[in-house]
Design a protein around this motif. Sequence first.
Motif, PDB file in Angstrom:
ATOM      1  N   THR A   1      -7.903  -9.362  -0.513  1.00  0.00           N
ATOM      2  CA  THR A   1      -8.012  -7.884   0.476  1.00  0.00           C
ATOM      3  C   THR A   1      -6.885  -6.613  -0.453  1.00  0.00           C
ATOM      4  O   THR A   1      -7.051  -5.525  -0.089  1.00  0.00           O
ATOM      5  N   LEU A   2      -5.551  -7.076  -0.264  1.00  0.00           N
ATOM      6  CA  LEU A   2      -4.536  -6.705  -2.500  1.00  0.00           C
ATOM      7  C   LEU A   2      -5.293  -5.534  -2.284  1.00  0.00           C
ATOM      8  O   LEU A   2      -4.498  -4.663  -2.383  1.00  0.00           O
ATOM      9  N   GLY A   3      -5.772  -6.848  -3.421  1.00  0.00           N
ATOM     10  CA  GLY A   3      -6.742  -6.124  -4.534  1.00  0.00           C
ATOM     11  C   GLY A   3      -7.035  -4.367  -4.089  1.00  0.00           C
ATOM     12  O   GLY A   3      -7.548  -3.667  -5.250  1.00  0.00           O
ATOM     13  N   LYS A   4      -7.581  -5.202  -3.474  1.00  0.00           N
ATOM     14  CA  LYS A   4      -9.612  -4.218  -2.757  1.00  0.00           C
ATOM     15  C   LYS A   4      -8.796  -2.536  -2.492  1.00  0.00           C
ATOM     16  O   LYS A   4      -9.387  -2.261  -2.875  1.00  0.00           O
TER      17      LYS A   4
ATOM     18  N   ILE B   1      -8.271 -11.928 -10.108  1.00  0.00           N
ATOM     19  CA  ILE B   1      -8.394 -11.379 -11.831  1.00  0.00           C
ATOM     20  C   ILE B   1     -10.218 -10.766 -11.011  1.00  0.00           C
ATOM     21  O   ILE B   1     -10.621  -9.374 -11.161  1.00  0.00           O
ATOM     22  N   GLU B   2     -10.538 -10.973 -10.259  1.00  0.00           N
ATOM     23  CA  GLU B   2     -12.042 -10.809  -9.478  1.00  0.00           C
ATOM     24  C   GLU B   2     -11.281  -9.968  -8.203  1.00  0.00           C
ATOM     25  O   GLU B   2     -12.510  -9.218  -8.080  1.00  0.00           O
ATOM     26  N   SER B   3     -10.360 -10.337  -7.859  1.00  0.00           N
ATOM     27  CA  SER B   3      -9.939  -8.412  -6.202  1.00  0.00           C
ATOM     28  C   SER B   3      -9.866  -7.545  -7.659  1.00  0.00           C
ATOM     29  O   SER B   3      -9.063  -6.810  -6.828  1.00  0.00           O
TER      30      SER B   3
ATOM     31  N   GLU C   1       2.572   6.505  -7.365  1.00  0.00           N
ATOM     32  CA  GLU C   1       1.386   5.762  -8.260  1.00  0.00           C
ATOM     33  C   GLU C   1       1.250   7.063  -9.713  1.00  0.00           C
ATOM     34  O   GLU C   1       1.097   6.397 -10.436  1.00  0.00           O
ATOM     35  N   LYS C   2       1.879   7.986  -9.158  1.00  0.00           N
ATOM     36  CA  LYS C   2       2.457   9.094 -10.440  1.00  0.00           C
ATOM     37  C   LYS C   2       3.369   9.295 -11.571  1.00  0.00           C
ATOM     38  O   LYS C   2       4.397  10.244 -11.935  1.00  0.00           O
ATOM     39  N   LEU C   3       4.179   8.186 -10.726  1.00  0.00           N
ATOM     40  CA  LEU C   3       5.820   7.428 -11.329  1.00  0.00           C
ATOM     41  C   LEU C   3       5.908   6.520 -12.426  1.00  0.00           C
ATOM     42  O   LEU C   3       6.879   5.554 -12.008  1.00  0.00           O
ATOM     43  N   CYS C   4       4.558   6.042 -12.242  1.00  0.00           N
ATOM     44  CA  CYS C   4       4.862   4.649 -13.435  1.00  0.00           C
ATOM     45  C   CYS C   4       3.388   4.756 -14.188  1.00  0.00           C
ATOM     46  O   CYS C   4       2.598   5.160 -13.630  1.00  0.00           O
ATOM     47  N   ASP C   5       3.466   3.680 -15.372  1.00  0.00           N
ATOM     48  CA  ASP C   5       1.926   3.222 -15.661  1.00  0.00           C
ATOM     49  C   ASP C   5       2.044   2.403 -15.064  1.00  0.00           C
ATOM     50  O   ASP C   5       0.337   1.961 -15.819  1.00  0.00           O
ATOM     51  N   GLY C   6       1.496   1.602 -14.198  1.00  0.00           N
ATOM     52  CA  GLY C   6       1.573   0.426 -14.380  1.00  0.00           C
ATOM     53  C   GLY C   6       2.205  -0.492 -12.428  1.00  0.00           C
ATOM     54  O   GLY C   6       3.512  -0.432 -12.272  1.00  0.00           O
ATOM     55  N   PHE C   7       1.505  -0.937 -11.890  1.00  0.00           N
ATOM     56  CA  PHE C   7       2.517  -2.274 -11.124  1.00  0.00           C
ATOM     57  C   PHE C   7       2.452  -3.270 -11.136  1.00  0.00           C
ATOM     58  O   PHE C   7       1.312  -3.815 -11.574  1.00  0.00           O
ATOM     59  N   VAL C   8       3.552  -4.040 -10.478  1.00  0.00           N
ATOM     60  CA  VAL C   8       3.811  -5.730 -10.745  1.00  0.00           C
ATOM     61  C   VAL C   8       4.588  -5.262  -9.042  1.00  0.00           C
ATOM     62  O   VAL C   8       4.663  -5.159  -8.870  1.00  0.00           O
ATOM     63  N   ILE C   9       2.971  -6.646  -8.727  1.00  0.00           N
ATOM     64  CA  ILE C   9       2.748  -6.770  -7.690  1.00  0.00           C
ATOM     65  C   ILE C   9       3.759  -8.301  -7.242  1.00  0.00           C
ATOM     66  O   ILE C   9       3.771  -9.850  -7.591  1.00  0.00           O
ATOM     67  N   ASN C  10       4.903  -8.424  -7.083  1.00  0.00           N
ATOM     68  CA  ASN C  10       5.863  -8.964  -6.044  1.00  0.00           C
ATOM     69  C   ASN C  10       6.068  -9.827  -5.315  1.00  0.00           C
ATOM     70  O   ASN C  10       5.995  -9.659  -4.177  1.00  0.00           O
TER      71      ASN C  10
ATOM     72  N   ILE D   1       0.647  -1.693   0.441  1.00  0.00           N
ATOM     73  CA  ILE D   1       0.368  -0.095   0.282  1.00  0.00           C
ATOM     74  C   ILE D   1       0.930   1.327  -0.042  1.00  0.00           C
ATOM     75  O   ILE D   1       0.819   2.603  -0.915  1.00  0.00           O
ATOM     76  N   TYR D   2       1.876   1.192   0.987  1.00  0.00           N
ATOM     77  CA  TYR D   2       2.952   2.442   0.814  1.00  0.00           C
ATOM     78  C   TYR D   2       3.207   2.821  -0.459  1.00  0.00           C
ATOM     79  O   TYR D   2       3.423   3.688  -0.638  1.00  0.00           O
ATOM     80  N   LEU D   3       4.017   1.579  -0.908  1.00  0.00           N
ATOM     81  CA  LEU D   3       4.347   1.800  -2.174  1.00  0.00           C
ATOM     82  C   LEU D   3       3.770   1.881  -3.579  1.00  0.00           C
ATOM     83  O   LEU D   3       4.050   3.493  -3.983  1.00  0.00           O
TER      84      LEU D   3
END
Length: 349
Positions: A195-198, A229-231, A166-175, A159-161
Motif C-alpha cells: 500500500t505504501l509503495g503504491k 520491489i513489486e510495489s 519531494e523537491k528537497l531530496c534526490d530520493g527517500f529512505v523509508i525507515n 505520505i505527508y513527508l
Amino acid sequence: MYETLKPLLFTLPPECAHHLAGLGLKLGIKTPLIKNLIKKDFKDEILSQNLLGLNFANPIGIGGGFDKNADLAYGLGYLGFGFLEYGTFTPRPQSGNPRPRLWRIKEHNSLQNAMGFNNEGSAAVEQNIAKYFPLSLPVFANIGKNKTTPNESAINDYIYLTKRFEKLCDGFVINISSPNTPNLRELQNDEFLSTLGKELRKITNNPLVLKIAPDMQPNAAVALCQCAIESGFNAIIINNTSIDYSLYPAAKSIGGLSGELICAKSRELFSAVASEIFGKAVLISCGGISDAREALWRIKHGASLIEIFTALIYKGPAMIENLNKELANLLKIEGFENINEAVGSALKK
C-alpha cells in the motif's frame, strides 16, 4: 586533527560529543583555513556510477541518524562522501527516548543506541535543507513516523513527508526498521509495504529506498524485499541496527547495536538477500563496514553502494578519503576497470 581531538571527545557522553563534533563541522566550513583542511577532493573514475538516475562519484555514503535535522548536510558534503542521508525525521518534533540513550562499546568499535527518532520535526528540517539543496552529490531524505502515530495511521506520516520533501531530496529512505520506536518493525509486512509503495508512487518519481532490519530471517527478508520491489521501491538498504544482544554479553536490554559487532550478521543477511534479488533493485550494504576489504566483499556480492556510520565515529573523517583510495586500489589490483564490473561479480560466478 581528529586523532588529536578524539581522546577529548571520548571523555564526553556520546551524544554530547556528537553535538560538539557537528558544531565543529558547521563552524569549520565557515572558516577558510579549516574549510580547506576539511575539504576532500579525491576522485577516481573507477569508483563512479550512475544509479537511480543519479551520479555517484564514489559508493561511500553516510547512513541515516547522523544528520537527523539536515543541519550538517552542507558540511558533510565536503568530507568526500559519494552520497548523504538526512534524518530520520518525523512530521512533528519529538524528543526521543529518555537519556542516556547512546553508549560506546570501545573494545569492539561499536555503539548501542536507543535514540527514538529524536528530531526537530519536518518544519525545521525543511528550513535547514532548503538552504543548501541541491548539493553536488545525491541526497536522500530518511523519513519515519511519529511515536504517537498508531501503526494503523502510519502511512499518513510517510505520505505527508513525501509530499513535503519531494523537491528537497534526490530520493527517500523509508525507515520502518528502527528498534527504538515501539512497534515500528511490525510495519515490515507485505500489506503495509504494498500500500505504501503504491501511494508514494502517486506523489513522487524520486527513488524509493527500503531499509530493513538485520534480525529478520533470510527467507522473510527476501520476501519482504521482493514485495517492496513489486510495489515501486527502487533500492534496498541492508541493514539497520540489531537487537541481537547475544552479540555482546554486556549489552543493554534496549536499543540497537551497530559497528563491528554486527559485521558478520549484516554480511550474512546481505548475502542471503542479494543472492535472490540482485539485479532487481539497487542494493546498499550497511552494518559493521570499517575498511576497504569489507566494502569490496559487499560490492562483489551485490552492493552498488556502501553506508558507514559507527566507523566514522571511531576512525574520524579521514577514513572516508582513505576508504575510497584503498577501494579504488583494490579494484585495480583485481583487474576491474570500473566498480560496475565488480558489483555482483561473486554472484555472477
